[in-house]
Design a protein around this motif. Structure first.
Motif, mmCIF file in Angstrom:
data_model
loop_
_atom_site.group_PDB
_atom_site.id
_atom_site.type_symbol
_atom_site.label_atom_id
_atom_site.label_comp_id
_atom_site.label_asym_id
_atom_site.label_seq_id
_atom_site.Cartn_x
_atom_site.Cartn_y
_atom_site.Cartn_z
ATOM 1 N N SER A 1 24.509 51.211 -19.290
ATOM 2 C CA SER A 1 24.055 52.472 -19.450
ATOM 3 C C SER A 1 23.056 52.802 -20.581
ATOM 4 O O SER A 1 23.081 52.030 -21.561
ATOM 5 C CB SER A 1 25.052 53.774 -19.483
ATOM 6 N N ASP A 2 22.417 53.990 -21.025
ATOM 7 C CA ASP A 2 21.940 54.484 -22.085
ATOM 8 C C ASP A 2 22.571 55.322 -22.924
ATOM 9 O O ASP A 2 22.257 55.710 -23.891
ATOM 10 C CB ASP A 2 20.570 55.454 -21.857
ATOM 11 N N LEU A 3 24.145 55.359 -22.548
ATOM 12 C CA LEU A 3 25.036 56.110 -23.452
ATOM 13 C C LEU A 3 25.408 55.372 -24.607
ATOM 14 O O LEU A 3 25.693 53.982 -24.597
ATOM 15 C CB LEU A 3 26.093 56.749 -22.531
ATOM 16 N N LYS A 4 26.073 56.089 -25.606
ATOM 17 C CA LYS A 4 26.742 55.430 -26.812
ATOM 18 C C LYS A 4 28.157 55.888 -26.720
ATOM 19 O O LYS A 4 28.278 57.244 -26.604
ATOM 20 C CB LYS A 4 25.719 55.674 -27.872
ATOM 21 N N VAL A 5 29.017 55.398 -27.440
ATOM 22 C CA VAL A 5 30.320 55.832 -27.778
ATOM 23 C C VAL A 5 30.734 55.309 -29.054
ATOM 24 O O VAL A 5 29.917 54.590 -29.796
ATOM 25 C CB VAL A 5 31.358 55.491 -26.711
#
Length: 242
Positions: free
Chosen positions: A180-184
């Motif tokens: 995905s293009d998400l960050k955590v």
């Protein structure tokens, strides 16, 4: 441990090492400012909105913590009364002045203003009020994040007497989520708390050398009740949260 678990610890440890080295001169200035304030019976106020308010609570009535610290806490600017509303409030000009009026900040005090993004109305107003009242203003912020979000406007880092750059990236989260293009993995709280506790620990050591270090004990330690009650009696007049 999982891949992201390891990556988070590795990234956090690395960034803490960088902060320890790069912020050493600024942290020394913060220590000196707080020691000077404590020696003249002044206080250390800590203000942040959203998740940044966690640092104010971290230093408040804490085992091993200094009784000279005063959290500035107002429900609308925090999370527990409504996170979405809190985000709106922290961007609203004029909200900080009536909050600060409760605390009696005065010349000679120290005011920590914590804001990772460093551009919302509340931290900017807090820093300006602190300066106007004659307090020493210390910012814990991300210079990279605030520079990206300010778009040429005023940043908290532009107003503080001492700037402690937590080194977090724009957006705070540091780990890519696979597929995905998400960050955590936000890091600003962990680093900010480490900076604050390190500074206050050194302050405590220097005040102890003077023979006057007002340090709380854990309530479960021998003698804690008597020591803590004396500290509360002494510091309650300027700390509405005791």
């Amino acid at each position: 441990m999982t891949l992201l678990t390891d990556q988070y610890f590795d990234a956090l440890i690395s960034r803490l090492g960088q902060v320890r080295t790069e912020l050493a001169p600024a942290m020394e200035k913060a220590v000196e400012a707080i020691v000077d304030a404590a020696r003249t019976d002044h206080r250390v106020y800590i203000f942040g909105t959203g998740h940044s308010h966690v640092l104010a609570e971290e230093a408040h009535y804490r085992a091993g913590g200094l009784a000279i610290t005063v959290p500035i806490l107002a429900g609308p600017t925090m999370l527990h009364e409504g996170a979405v509303a809190g985000t709106a409030y922290e961007r609203m000009p004029g909200i900080v002045a009536p909050i600060f009026a409760r605390y009696g900040i005065r010349a000679g005090d120290v005011l920590f203003v914590i804001s990772n993004s460093g551009t919302n109305a509340a931290p900017i107003e807090a820093a300006n009020i602190g300066r106007d009242l004659g307090a020493k203003v210390i910012a814990i912020t991300s210079v990279a994040y605030s520079t990206a979000s300010a778009k040429g406007g005023t940043r908290l880092a532009d107003l503080a007497d001492i700037v402690l750059d937590n080194g977090s990236p724009p957006g705070d989260a540091i780990l890519d989520v696979p597929g995905s293009d998400l960050k955590v993995g936000p890091i600003s709280t962990a680093i900010g708390v480490s900076i604050l506790n390190a500074i206050l620990a050194e302050v405590a050591a220097r005040l102890s050398a003077d023979g006057n270090a007002p340090i709380y004990l854990s309530a479960n330690m021998p003698g804690a009740k008597e020591i803590n009650e004396k500290l509360v009696e002494r510091f309650r007049p300027r700390n509405p949260h005791l």
